[in-house]
Scaffold this active site. Structure first.
Site, PDB file in Angstrom:
ATOM      1  CG  HIS A 102     -27.200  17.739  -2.515  1.00 32.53           C
ATOM      2  ND1 HIS A 102     -26.103  18.544  -2.719  1.00 32.53           N
ATOM      3  CD2 HIS A 102     -27.183  16.846  -3.527  1.00 32.53           C
ATOM      4  CE1 HIS A 102     -25.454  18.161  -3.805  1.00 32.53           C
ATOM      5  NE2 HIS A 102     -26.102  17.131  -4.320  1.00 32.53           N
ATOM      6  CD  GLU A 142     -21.821  16.503  -9.835  1.00 31.58           C
ATOM      7  OE1 GLU A 142     -22.270  17.574 -10.248  1.00 31.58           O
ATOM      8  OE2 GLU A 142     -22.177  15.979  -8.755  1.00 31.58           O
ATOM      9  CD  GLU A 143     -23.200  15.370  -5.538  1.00 32.08           C
ATOM     10  OE1 GLU A 143     -23.099  16.600  -5.369  1.00 32.08           O
ATOM     11  OE2 GLU A 143     -24.233  14.833  -5.959  1.00 32.08           O
ATOM     12  CG  ASP A 153     -19.743  11.507  -6.591  1.00 28.30           C
ATOM     13  OD1 ASP A 153     -20.140  11.460  -7.772  1.00 28.30           O
ATOM     14  OD2 ASP A 153     -19.350  12.562  -6.046  1.00 28.30           O
ATOM     15  CG  HIS A 158     -22.539  12.218 -10.284  1.00 28.68           C
ATOM     16  ND1 HIS A 158     -22.802  11.987  -8.962  1.00 28.68           N
ATOM     17  CD2 HIS A 158     -23.390  13.204 -10.662  1.00 28.68           C
ATOM     18  CE1 HIS A 158     -23.768  12.793  -8.550  1.00 28.68           C
ATOM     19  NE2 HIS A 158     -24.153  13.539  -9.568  1.00 28.68           N
ATOM     20  CG  ASP A 164     -23.805  15.554 -16.729  1.00 32.11           C
ATOM     21  OD1 ASP A 164     -24.181  14.502 -16.180  1.00 32.11           O
ATOM     22  OD2 ASP A 164     -22.902  16.273 -16.235  1.00 32.11           O
ATOM     23  CG  ASP A 210     -27.456  14.577  -7.260  1.00 29.76           C
ATOM     24  OD1 ASP A 210     -26.817  14.324  -8.287  1.00 29.76           O
ATOM     25  OD2 ASP A 210     -27.103  15.447  -6.447  1.00 29.76           O
TER      26      ASP A 210
END
Length: 482
Positions: free
Chosen positions: A454, A184-185, A117, A115, A210, A150
């Site tokens: 994160h 995705e987030e 984002d 992803h 994934d 991520d």
């Protein structure tokens, strides 16, 4: 009689010990391959530039930063001209990308997901970053910045591999899809749009890979060294409102239970009555590690018929282990009165559940109502963002075995094992059209890397990033075997 009991006890001990010694299957040695020579300058520069474009998913109804995603798409097209000129490229849901690399054969296609984002940087935390979060700095053996782990490291690794294979004249026997969602987030509407488009074309994927699984080093208790954890399944997700009403009034004359008290009591009941445990996923992980797993763990999991309650008790006290054995309960938000001396007219709490395969959103709601057991408390969905656990993909499949083999060929010092993914990935949106979905991106994580995902100081080591690039390259080369 005492002698017979002693003999029986000794026989039981011997039986338990023998089962422990026999538990676990050591991985078959893989055939060595010529190391892939790969200058790291270009992949590192690619990831650094990708980090510098702030493709942030804000969430909470805030609009998408369309310019950032347009800039990112333009950067990818310029950086990977062969990929974007020779493959079929579609833009779905305004910013998500679907690329099709036509194969020469008729096998069902394979898909690699990542992803675009990233999550926001926590306001006020910028000064705590060792390097600015969107600077994309290479230092101390790491690539630093939001998205390094991520999930731009994965996206760039996929594209670097594809660009090189195209330059080498490689034509896949099996059609390969690349799907790069943009949100995705915050739920993955882009991935949903891609899956829906493929379903309307009656397409079926034979293999999907994934993010979700990592290479860990000294993170599994009792196991030294590197372990690649491949996720054959992921947990589901639902958040529930727990609410109650009151009469309001002055706090000097309270009822026996205010609305907030009713909600608090309900939360206490949920926390004191966790969902039942299922140790099978942890057992599968330890069994795959074979003799690398500590003997005491092998002993316990080989004899769950006897030692199951002990294993459950030990794992329930460790948050990371507990998340792998049951549907988890986490009270996260609460609101009630507007003033300290005013009784609330209503109170509300939000509880988040990560759902173990075998449970469903519906069974979670039923369990919550049964445990709370209070007609004055109402349980309802917090939002539409809810999904059941994924199917469990087979670890005996060709795709899992090839992936395992390639990981160990790229880094022979790495053991491989399946492990349930406790977070959510875009892979869940492809359940209806994918025969087998796995979650693994080849990047090594330790305690600091996990804290940075994160959080603050997100980073990935240069060495493991290059390992992941080589893994994607080999997987595409051998895509016909997946």
């Amino acid at each position: 009689m005492k002698k017979l009991l002693a003999i029986a006890f000794l026989a039981l001990i011997a039986f338990v010990l023998i089962r422990g010694l026999m538990f676990g299957v050591d991985a078959v040695e893989v055939q060595g391959i010529e190391p892939i020579a790969w200058k790291q300058d270009r992949p590192l520069e690619s990831l650094v530039a990708a980090i510098q474009i702030p493709t942030i998913s804000e969430g909470d109804g805030r609009p998408v930063n369309a310019k950032a995603f347009a800039d990112f798409r333009q950067y990818l097209a310029a950086r990977y001209p062969r990929v974007f000129n020779e493959l079929e490229v579609e833009i779905l849901a305004e910013h998500s990308l679907l690329l099709r690399w036509a194969g020469s054969g008729s096998q069902s296609p394979v898909m690699f997901l990542a992803h675009q984002d990233v999550v926001p940087v926590i306001p006020g935390s910028e000064s705590s970053w060792r390097y600015p979060p969107f600077a994309g700095v290479v230092s101390e053996g790491f690539i630093w910045g939001r998205g390094a782990l991520d999930d731009k490291g994965s996206l760039i690794g996929i594209l670097e591999s594809a660009e090189r294979l195209l330059s080498e004249g490689f034509v896949p026997e099996r059609t390969i899809y690349f799907a790069f969602g943009h949100d995705e987030e915050i739920g993955g509407e882009g991935a949903k749009a891609i899956a829906k488009a493929l379903a309307l074309r009656n397409l079926r994927l034979g293999f999907l890979l994934d993010e979700g699984g990592f290479v860990t080093k000294d993170l599994i208790p009792g196991i030294k060294g590197r372990v690649a954890l491949i996720g054959p399944a992921e947990k589901g997700y639902v958040s529930l409102n727990i609410s109650a009403k009151g009469d309001g009034g002055h706090a000097s004359m309270p009822p026996s239970h205010t609305a907030l008290g009713l909600v608090a009591r309900a939360i206490t009941r949920l926390e004191n009555n966790p969902f039942p445990a299922d140790l099978s996923f942890t057992r599968d992980t330890l069994e795959a590690l074979g003799s690398k797993a500590p003997f005491i763990q092998r002993l316990v999991f080989a004899n769950l018929w006897l030692l199951g309650p002990l294993a459950e008790s030990m794992m329930s006290d460790i948050p990371g282990a507990n998340a792998g054995i049951r549907t988890t309960t986490a009270a996260t938000m609460m609101s009630a009165s507007v003033k300290d001396n005013v009784l609330p007219l209503s109170a509300n709490a939000v509880v988040n559940f990560r759902i173990l395969p075998g449970d469903t959103v519906e069974s979670v709601i039923a369990y919550v109502n049964r445990i709370i057991d209070d007609p004055e408390v109402v349980v309802s969905l917090y939002s539409d963002f809810a999904n059941n656990p994924s199917r469990v993909a087979p670890v005996g499949s060709g795709g899992y075995q090839v992936l395992s083999e390639i990981i160990r060929q790229v880094r022979p010092d790495t053991a491989v094992a399946p492990r349930l993914v406790v977070g959510a990935t875009d892979a869940r949106h492809f359940e209806a059209i994918a025969d087998a979905s796995y979650r693994f991106l080849g990047l090594e994580v330790g305690p600091e890397e996990l804290a940075g995902m994160h959080g603050t100081n997100e980073r990935v080591s240069v060495e493991s990033f290059m390992d992941s690039v080589r893994i994607y390259y080999r997987l595409m080369q051998r895509s016909a075997e997946l």
